[in-house]
Enzyme design. Structure first.
Site, PDB file in Angstrom:
ATOM      1  N   CYS A   1      39.886  46.950  39.311  1.00 61.00           N
ATOM      2  CA  CYS A   1      39.032  46.161  38.413  1.00 61.00           C
ATOM      3  C   CYS A   1      37.579  46.622  38.620  1.00 61.00           C
ATOM      4  O   CYS A   1      37.109  46.699  39.764  1.00 61.00           O
ATOM      5  CB  CYS A   1      39.151  44.673  38.731  1.00 61.00           C
ATOM      6  SG  CYS A   1      40.860  44.102  38.695  1.00 61.00           S
TER       7      CYS A   1
ATOM      8  N   CYS B   1      34.818  44.619  40.688  1.00 64.32           N
ATOM      9  CA  CYS B   1      35.189  44.128  42.020  1.00 64.32           C
ATOM     10  C   CYS B   1      34.903  45.172  43.092  1.00 64.32           C
ATOM     11  O   CYS B   1      35.343  46.324  42.988  1.00 64.32           O
ATOM     12  CB  CYS B   1      36.669  43.761  42.013  1.00 64.32           C
ATOM     13  SG  CYS B   1      37.334  43.418  43.656  1.00 64.32           S
TER      14      CYS B   1
ATOM     15  N   CYS C   1      39.282  32.230  53.049  1.00 60.99           N
ATOM     16  CA  CYS C   1      39.637  33.236  52.058  1.00 60.99           C
ATOM     17  C   CYS C   1      40.071  34.478  52.833  1.00 60.99           C
ATOM     18  O   CYS C   1      39.268  35.061  53.566  1.00 60.99           O
ATOM     19  CB  CYS C   1      38.419  33.526  51.189  1.00 60.99           C
ATOM     20  SG  CYS C   1      38.725  34.824  49.988  1.00 60.99           S
TER      21      CYS C   1
ATOM     22  N   LEU D   1      42.069  36.449  34.730  1.00 66.57           N
ATOM     23  CA  LEU D   1      42.242  36.868  33.335  1.00 66.57           C
ATOM     24  C   LEU D   1      41.002  37.628  32.840  1.00 66.57           C
ATOM     25  O   LEU D   1      41.092  38.771  32.423  1.00 66.57           O
ATOM     26  CB  LEU D   1      42.538  35.631  32.479  1.00 66.57           C
ATOM     27  CG  LEU D   1      43.316  35.869  31.189  1.00 66.57           C
ATOM     28  CD1 LEU D   1      44.637  36.572  31.456  1.00 66.57           C
ATOM     29  CD2 LEU D   1      43.573  34.546  30.465  1.00 66.57           C
ATOM     30  N   HIS D   2      39.881  36.963  32.826  1.00 70.71           N
ATOM     31  CA  HIS D   2      38.562  37.562  32.546  1.00 70.71           C
ATOM     32  C   HIS D   2      38.347  38.088  31.125  1.00 70.71           C
ATOM     33  O   HIS D   2      37.244  38.538  30.804  1.00 70.71           O
ATOM     34  CB  HIS D   2      38.216  38.684  33.531  1.00 70.71           C
ATOM     35  CG  HIS D   2      38.327  38.292  34.974  1.00 70.71           C
ATOM     36  ND1 HIS D   2      37.746  37.160  35.495  1.00 70.71           N
ATOM     37  CD2 HIS D   2      38.969  38.880  36.024  1.00 70.71           C
ATOM     38  CE1 HIS D   2      38.022  37.075  36.785  1.00 70.71           C
ATOM     39  NE2 HIS D   2      38.763  38.097  37.123  1.00 70.71           N
TER      40      HIS D   2
ATOM     41  N   GLY E   1      42.334  42.806  48.265  1.00 67.93           N
ATOM     42  CA  GLY E   1      43.706  43.173  47.935  1.00 67.93           C
ATOM     43  C   GLY E   1      44.376  42.296  46.906  1.00 67.93           C
ATOM     44  O   GLY E   1      43.889  41.220  46.549  1.00 67.93           O
ATOM     45  N   GLU E   2      45.514  42.787  46.427  1.00 68.73           N
ATOM     46  CA  GLU E   2      46.295  42.094  45.409  1.00 68.73           C
ATOM     47  C   GLU E   2      47.572  41.553  46.079  1.00 68.73           C
ATOM     48  O   GLU E   2      48.480  42.319  46.413  1.00 68.73           O
ATOM     49  CB  GLU E   2      46.622  43.082  44.269  1.00 68.73           C
ATOM     50  CG  GLU E   2      47.687  42.633  43.298  1.00 68.73           C
ATOM     51  CD  GLU E   2      47.493  41.224  42.736  1.00 68.73           C
ATOM     52  OE1 GLU E   2      46.360  40.833  42.394  1.00 68.73           O
ATOM     53  OE2 GLU E   2      48.499  40.503  42.655  1.00 68.73           O
TER      54      GLU E   2
ATOM     55  N   CYS F   1      33.331  36.080  45.647  1.00 60.67           N
ATOM     56  CA  CYS F   1      34.515  36.712  45.060  1.00 60.67           C
ATOM     57  C   CYS F   1      34.194  38.143  44.675  1.00 60.67           C
ATOM     58  O   CYS F   1      33.180  38.418  44.059  1.00 60.67           O
ATOM     59  CB  CYS F   1      34.921  36.011  43.776  1.00 60.67           C
ATOM     60  SG  CYS F   1      35.287  34.301  43.983  1.00 60.67           S
TER      61      CYS F   1
ATOM     62  N   SER G   1      45.921  34.186  44.381  1.00 59.07           N
ATOM     63  CA  SER G   1      45.274  34.675  43.176  1.00 59.07           C
ATOM     64  C   SER G   1      45.809  36.076  42.872  1.00 59.07           C
ATOM     65  O   SER G   1      45.831  36.934  43.751  1.00 59.07           O
ATOM     66  CB  SER G   1      43.762  34.722  43.405  1.00 59.07           C
ATOM     67  OG  SER G   1      43.113  35.275  42.285  1.00 59.07           O
TER      68      SER G   1
ATOM     69  N   GLU H   1      38.185  41.891  55.660  1.00 62.53           N
ATOM     70  CA  GLU H   1      37.255  40.786  55.821  1.00 62.53           C
ATOM     71  C   GLU H   1      37.946  39.470  55.523  1.00 62.53           C
ATOM     72  O   GLU H   1      38.873  39.412  54.723  1.00 62.53           O
ATOM     73  CB  GLU H   1      36.081  40.953  54.861  1.00 62.53           C
ATOM     74  CG  GLU H   1      35.226  42.143  55.237  1.00 62.53           C
ATOM     75  CD  GLU H   1      34.168  42.453  54.212  1.00 62.53           C
ATOM     76  OE1 GLU H   1      33.046  42.763  54.622  1.00 62.53           O
ATOM     77  OE2 GLU H   1      34.460  42.397  53.011  1.00 62.53           O
TER      78      GLU H   1
ATOM     79  N   CYS I   1      42.189  47.895  47.547  1.00 65.08           N
ATOM     80  CA  CYS I   1      43.054  47.400  46.471  1.00 65.08           C
ATOM     81  C   CYS I   1      43.277  48.517  45.464  1.00 65.08           C
ATOM     82  O   CYS I   1      42.386  49.304  45.180  1.00 65.08           O
ATOM     83  CB  CYS I   1      42.410  46.208  45.774  1.00 65.08           C
ATOM     84  SG  CYS I   1      43.454  45.509  44.468  1.00 65.08           S
TER      85      CYS I   1
HETATM   86  N1  SAH Z   1      43.506  40.579  43.729  1.00 65.46           N
HETATM   87  C1  SAH Z   1      43.525  39.193  43.462  1.00 65.46           C
HETATM   88  C2  SAH Z   1      42.837  38.360  44.521  1.00 65.46           C
HETATM   89  C3  SAH Z   1      41.560  38.894  45.097  1.00 65.46           C
HETATM   90  S1  SAH Z   1      40.174  38.898  44.032  1.00 65.46           S
HETATM   91  C4  SAH Z   1      42.969  38.922  42.072  1.00 65.46           C
HETATM   92  O1  SAH Z   1      42.365  39.799  41.504  1.00 65.46           O
HETATM   93  O2  SAH Z   1      43.170  37.822  41.591  1.00 65.46           O
HETATM   94  C5  SAH Z   1      39.726  37.187  43.976  1.00 65.46           C
HETATM   95  C6  SAH Z   1      39.038  36.771  42.698  1.00 65.46           C
HETATM   96  O3  SAH Z   1      37.714  37.314  42.614  1.00 65.46           O
HETATM   97  C7  SAH Z   1      39.734  37.233  41.429  1.00 65.46           C
HETATM   98  O4  SAH Z   1      39.791  36.196  40.490  1.00 65.46           O
HETATM   99  C8  SAH Z   1      38.838  38.338  40.958  1.00 65.46           C
HETATM  100  O5  SAH Z   1      38.998  38.609  39.598  1.00 65.46           O
HETATM  101  C9  SAH Z   1      37.500  37.780  41.307  1.00 65.46           C
HETATM  102  N2  SAH Z   1      36.409  38.741  41.312  1.00 65.46           N
HETATM  103  C10 SAH Z   1      36.476  40.034  41.626  1.00 65.46           C
HETATM  104  N3  SAH Z   1      35.253  40.598  41.536  1.00 65.46           N
HETATM  105  C11 SAH Z   1      34.403  39.616  41.181  1.00 65.46           C
HETATM  106  C12 SAH Z   1      32.999  39.571  40.957  1.00 65.46           C
HETATM  107  N4  SAH Z   1      32.235  40.646  41.102  1.00 65.46           N
HETATM  108  N5  SAH Z   1      32.455  38.392  40.587  1.00 65.46           N
HETATM  109  C13 SAH Z   1      33.214  37.290  40.464  1.00 65.46           C
HETATM  110  N6  SAH Z   1      34.543  37.261  40.678  1.00 65.46           N
HETATM  111  C14 SAH Z   1      35.135  38.424  41.022  1.00 65.46           C
HETATM  112 FE1  SF4 Z   2      41.101  43.484  40.927  1.00 63.52          FE
HETATM  113 FE2  SF4 Z   2      41.646  41.555  42.704  1.00 63.52          FE
HETATM  114 FE3  SF4 Z   2      42.032  44.107  43.348  1.00 63.52          FE
HETATM  115 FE4  SF4 Z   2      39.566  43.217  43.081  1.00 63.52          FE
HETATM  116  S1  SF4 Z   2      41.020  42.577  44.612  1.00 63.52           S
HETATM  117  S2  SF4 Z   2      40.392  45.150  42.240  1.00 63.52           S
HETATM  118  S3  SF4 Z   2      39.804  41.737  41.416  1.00 63.52           S
HETATM  119  S4  SF4 Z   2      43.082  42.984  41.760  1.00 63.52           S
END
Ligand code: SAH
Ligand code: SF4
Length: 361
Positions: free
Chosen positions: A132, A135, A121, A234-235, A178-179, A352, A210, A90, A128
């Site tokens: 996390c 996500c 975006c 970071l979170h 994805g990362e 996000c 990111s 997407e 991924c």
């Molecule tokens: N993999 C990378 C980039 C894609 S995720 C990363 O993790 O940074 C893009 C952003 O969305 C990241 O900061 C991620 O932590 C955040 N994110 C993921 N799930 C989310 C959610 N449910 N609510 C808000 N932000 C979220």
């Molecule tokens: Fe974590 Fe970013 Fe992968 Fe989602 S896309 S699982 S936030 S690393």
């Protein structure tokens, strides 16, 4: 082969192999990235046999459009693409700066004005591997890396759409599925291709990568001294708490991530952004904010706090506005700048962490 998988040198070499003059490669490149052609017939400045050869040797489309959805406010579009192997990815277009926009976003995360921004975006992987828990992409697991051309093609798709209404892409964030640092080479190749001054000429400073915090890749990125913006997800301000929501913390501890960020700032002089999904009762208390501020002390940085977007596989809830403001103020009192980011595209699951390759009904 997908034509967007080639950089200009590779294209030039290929044309040489075909006994064609080098300027033909530039013409093709300009057709692709300045005129935004997406089929060989459009290259009317090339001789017919060369157009036919391009058609034979290359595909010009990386994916088909499975569907798209517009948010109810009309400012966000999510497109679902199907790759030839049926994997789904997407990419989202966010329009900012329209009259009805919330003035809050005028102080943009990158510190620039937000007038008439057209931010894309895009995805770097199907799925991924980082897992996390909050996500949606993490919840679906890893499918595969995207090629550089598949990353580029997402941008070209929207660039063409915007061109039709005399607009253009102003910012690109690699925050889709994805990362990016897990697919480092293809991601950087895509950025370089889009950055090429003879082609799309998209300024490095208008990209933001990111990452979940893959330490060796952050250091490599720092050594390359790119002008691309860096954001770190970071979170949590405590290793145990971070591990509970981000499995990557088993491998790379918060201290290591922040050390790598200090190295990045030292190498590039550029500010780092920390992403913080505010989860009610989990990471949004003033104590957490103070702990975070202590860890970030002296680092050229900024915190982007965004209330959690809901996903099917995670029960956490978003922090409400009042708690978010207290979190921000606590950080700022401790000397760490913080922006609360607007939630966009929630109704079409394009916020996000909501890009799961599925569609909402
Ligand atoms: N993999 C990378 C980039 C894609 S995720 C990363 O993790 O940074 C893009 C952003 O969305 C990241 O900061 C991620 O932590 C955040 N994110 C993921 N799930 C989310 C959610 N449910 N609510 C808000 N932000 C979220
Ligand atoms: Fe974590 Fe970013 Fe992968 Fe989602 S896309 S699982 S936030 S690393």
């Amino acid at each position: 082969m997908l034509i967007y998988d080639l950089d200009l040198d590779q294209l030039t070499n290929l044309l040489t192999e075909w006994n064609e003059p080098a300027y033909r490669a530039k013409q093709i490149w300009q057709g692709l990235y300045q005129h935004l052609y997406n089929s060989p017939e459009q290259f009317t400045n090339l001789p017919k046999f060369l157009r036919d050869k391009l058609a034979q040797e290359f595909t010009f489309s990386a994916f088909t459009v499975k569907t798209y959805l517009d948010s109810s406010d009309g400012f966000t579009r999510k497109t679902l693409f199907e790759l030839p192997d049926k994997n789904l990815i997407e990419a989202v277009l966010m329009r900012y700066g329209d009259p009805a926009d919330n003035p809050q976003i005028v102080s943009s995360p990158t510190g620039r004005g937000a007038k008439n921004r057209r931010t894309l975006c895009i995805s770097t992987q199907a799925g991924c591997a980082m897992g996390c828990v909050f996500c949606a992409t993490g919840q679906m697991g890893f499918k595969r890396h995207l090629t550089s051309g598949e990353i580029v093609a997402q941008v070209m798709y929207y660039a063409r759409m915007l061109k039709d209404v005399n607009e253009s892409v102003t910012n690109i964030v690699l925050m889709g599925m994805g990362e990016p640092f897990h697919n480092y080479d293809n991601t950087m190749a895509a950025i370089d291709r889009l950055n090429n001054p003879d082609g799309f000429n998209f300024g490095a400073r208008r990209f933001t990568i990111s990452t979940v915090g893959l330490v060796p890749a952050i250091r490599r990125f720092a050594d390359e001294k790119r002008q691309v913006n860096l954001a770190i997800s970071l979170h949590a301000a405590d290793d145990e708490e971070r591990l509970a929501i981000m499995p990557v913390n088993k491998r790379y501890k918060i201290d290591d991530v922040i050390e790598a960020c200090r190295y990045y700032v030292a190498q590039t002089g550029r500010r780092v952004t920390f992403e913080w999904a505010l989860i009610n009762g989990v990471n949004d208390t003033p104590e957490v904010a103070r702990k975070l501020a202590a860890r970030l002390k002296g680092l050229l940085c900024h915190v982007n706090a965004i209330p959690l977007n809901p996903t099917a596989g995670y029960e956490g809830r978003a922090t409400d506005r009042q708690r978010a403001i207290i979190f921000k103020e606590t950080l700022e009192q401790a000397g760490i700048p913080c922006t609360i980011r607007m939630r966009r595209g929630i109704d079409i699951q394009a916020g996000c962490g909501q890009l799961a390759g599925g569609l909402v009904s």
